[in-house]
Each structure stands twice: as C-alpha cells, then as structure tokens.
Design a protein around this motif. Structure first.
Motif, mmCIF file in Angstrom:
data_model
loop_
_atom_site.group_PDB
_atom_site.id
_atom_site.type_symbol
_atom_site.label_atom_id
_atom_site.label_comp_id
_atom_site.label_asym_id
_atom_site.label_seq_id
_atom_site.Cartn_x
_atom_site.Cartn_y
_atom_site.Cartn_z
ATOM 1 N N ASP A 27 0.861 -1.165 0.000
ATOM 2 C CA ASP A 27 0.000 0.000 0.000
ATOM 3 C C ASP A 27 0.909 1.229 0.000
ATOM 4 O OD1 ASP A 27 -1.653 2.167 0.574
ATOM 5 O OD2 ASP A 27 -2.883 1.071 2.020
ATOM 6 N N VAL A 28 1.057 1.854 -1.160
ATOM 7 C CA VAL A 28 1.993 2.972 -1.315
ATOM 8 C C VAL A 28 1.657 4.110 -0.355
ATOM 9 C CG1 VAL A 28 2.787 4.766 -2.899
ATOM 10 C CG2 VAL A 28 2.589 2.400 -3.687
ATOM 11 N N ASN A 29 0.369 4.385 -0.179
ATOM 12 C CA ASN A 29 -0.039 5.490 0.685
ATOM 13 C C ASN A 29 0.282 5.234 2.155
ATOM 14 O OD1 ASN A 29 -1.149 7.040 -1.437
ATOM 15 N ND2 ASN A 29 -3.006 5.776 -1.401
ATOM 16 N N LYS A 30 0.325 3.974 2.535
ATOM 17 C CA LYS A 30 0.583 3.611 3.929
ATOM 18 C C LYS A 30 2.065 3.382 4.190
ATOM 19 C CE LYS A 30 -0.885 0.383 7.543
ATOM 20 N NZ LYS A 30 -1.779 -0.762 7.876
ATOM 21 N N PHE A 31 2.747 2.680 3.269
ATOM 22 C CA PHE A 31 4.126 2.259 3.519
ATOM 23 C C PHE A 31 5.168 3.018 2.694
ATOM 24 C CE2 PHE A 31 1.542 -1.533 4.525
ATOM 25 C CZ PHE A 31 1.894 -1.671 5.865
ATOM 26 N N GLY A 32 4.796 3.517 1.531
ATOM 27 C CA GLY A 32 5.745 4.233 0.690
ATOM 28 C C GLY A 32 6.090 3.462 -0.575
ATOM 29 N N LEU B 97 4.961 -6.058 -0.602
ATOM 30 C CA LEU B 97 5.522 -5.314 0.515
ATOM 31 C C LEU B 97 6.824 -5.947 0.992
ATOM 32 C CD1 LEU B 97 5.088 -2.986 2.542
ATOM 33 C CD2 LEU B 97 3.866 -4.628 3.997
ATOM 34 N N LEU B 98 7.899 -5.164 0.936
ATOM 35 C CA LEU B 98 9.222 -5.700 1.231
ATOM 36 C C LEU B 98 9.537 -5.780 2.723
ATOM 37 C CD1 LEU B 98 11.333 -3.983 -1.579
ATOM 38 C CD2 LEU B 98 10.647 -6.392 -1.431
ATOM 39 N N ILE B 99 8.806 -5.084 3.568
ATOM 40 C CA ILE B 99 9.129 -5.103 5.000
ATOM 41 C C ILE B 99 8.473 -6.274 5.733
ATOM 42 C CG2 ILE B 99 9.620 -2.634 5.205
ATOM 43 C CD1 ILE B 99 6.801 -2.246 6.288
ATOM 44 N N SER B 100 7.782 -7.141 5.025
ATOM 45 C CA SER B 100 7.209 -8.328 5.658
ATOM 46 C C SER B 100 8.326 -9.282 6.068
ATOM 47 C CB SER B 100 6.276 -9.051 4.685
ATOM 48 O OG SER B 100 5.243 -8.205 4.244
#
Length: 247
Positions: free
Chosen positions: A105-110, A128-131
């Motif tokens: 989610d670009v708006n949430k995570f960047g 999402l890469l931070i998972s």
C-alpha cells in the motif's frame, strides 16, 4: 595497514520506509561528503538497487558491500552481504521465493523503486518488502553462508526487530560474522549488560533511511585494501585486520 570508514546499513528508495531522496546518486554524494570508504546497501528483503549503487560508487572511490536487510519469520532483522553478483542474484531468488505476497500500500508504507544511474524508474516492486520471510533466522543464516556471504544480526540493542528483542538472546550455535549495534549505543556499556557477547565482533551503523543520517556513526576497519575478502578478515580479526566502533 590502512584505516577505512564504513557505514554498513543504508536503505535506498527501494525500501518502503526509505525517503524518496535516497536515490543512488544522492546516497553516493552524501557518503563522499562524509568521507565514507565502505558503504553497505541493505534494503529490506531486496538487493535490486545494489548494482546501480556499485556502478556509481566505483567512480567515487567508495566500496559497496552488496546485500540486504532480511527479516525472518520471527521478525529478526539481519544484514546479509555478498561478494559476487551470481551469489547476490541467487540470494535475490531466495528472497523472492520466501517473501509473503502481500500487496504494498503505497499510501501507507511508501514507494519501492528500482532505479538506474540516471534516476529513471526501472521497476516498482508490487509486494511489501518489509514483511518477514516465511522461514526462520537459522535457515537464512545457512543460505547466506552457502553463498559465501556475511551474516550480521542487525541493531541487536533495539527493543523491536532485533535478535534479542525477538528471541531473548543471541543463540551460541548461530553462525554470525559480527553483531550490529545502533548509533545511540556505546559498545562497552552494551557488553557490560550482555557479557556473554564479549567475544563477538561488533559493528555500528546508521541504519540510514534519510540522507542526513548517512555516516552519522561509522565503524573503522583496519585492512590492506577495500575488498570483500579484507572485510571478512577484519570481522574475524585475522592477519592484523580488525574492526573498531564506538567504545
């Protein structure tokens, strides 16, 4: 022997939490101003901006340690570095295989951007890469060393996403090449509180997500030259090489 200034934990625009100013060109320019000799590129669960950083940095006499900050299923963060591109690319396949397919989610995570040397966008990573990966830290360590890499648990002093916060301690059967402490920690004080770690090699890094953070803490490497093999020797403190951080 020569002394080299290193900051081995740097994020680019590929990390969703990395500032959009963290382009390869800007990172190298800031590292040069900070007189950094060795820079570790460690985006979350991806190595895809390492090549462009390496290409730009060579023209500025900065040695790039190519790697990633990997998150295990226990939510332990660790740094992994590789010498050769075939090893790095194989590790990227490994990351892709084990990263949960959760849409970013670009708006949430960047944004998660892969750039070229002229800052053109080559790819926008969908997942999402931070998972955390779907495998444990021991399996990650094994894979890193199978590929002749360096394995360093990240910011082990932190209250979240560190091996101590998640597991409670550093297992003595985990094959680590060093341990990283964050910029606000004094090594001597940390070891006094965790004396079972006194014999480990330590590095200290900025974990930079913004340009102004690059190089605000450095590790000094005493080595013959700037190379992967020399870094490996220094972490082992062999043949007169050694590592020095904030005591």
């Amino acid at each position: 022997m020569n002394l080299y200034k290193a900051d081995l934990h740097t994020h680019t625009v590929l990390s969703p939490c990395g500032d959009l100013e963290m382009s390869p060109i800007s990172i190298v320019e800031k590292a040069k101003r900070e007189k950094i000799d060795i820079l570790g590129i460690t985006d979350h669960n991806s190595t895809k901006n390492c090549k462009v950083l390496d290409d730009i940095a060579k023209d500025n006499d900065i040695f790039i340690l190519k790697g990633a900050e990997v998150a295990s299923k226990e939510e332990v963060h660790c740094l992994a570095f590789f010498d050769k591109y075939d090893e790095l690319n194989e590790f990227q396949y490994f990351l892709d295989d084990h990263l949960p397919k959760i849409k970013n989610d670009v708006n949430k995570f960047g944004y998660q951007l892969v750039l070229d040397s002229k800052e053109n966008i080559l790819e926008q990573i969908e997942y999402l890469l931070i998972s955390g990966l779907n495998i444990g830290i021991s399996e990650i360590e094994t894979k890193v060393h199978e590929l002749n890499g360096l394995f360093i648990p990240a910011h082990i002093d932190r209250m979240r996403y560190s091996i101590i916060s998640q597991l409670g301690f550093v297992p003595n059967d985990l094959n680590v090449d060093a341990l990283e402490i964050s910029k606000h920690t004094i090594k001597k004080e940390f070891i006094q509180q965790n004396n079972y770690l006194a014999d480990y090699c330590f590095i200290q890094s900025s974990d930079a997500h913004f340009l102004e953070d690059i190089g605000n803490v450095k590790t000094i490497f005493q080595m013959n030259d700037k190379s992967f093999n020399e870094v490996k020797l220094a972490l082992k403190e062999e043949a007169g090489r050694k590592v020095m951080c904030n005591e």
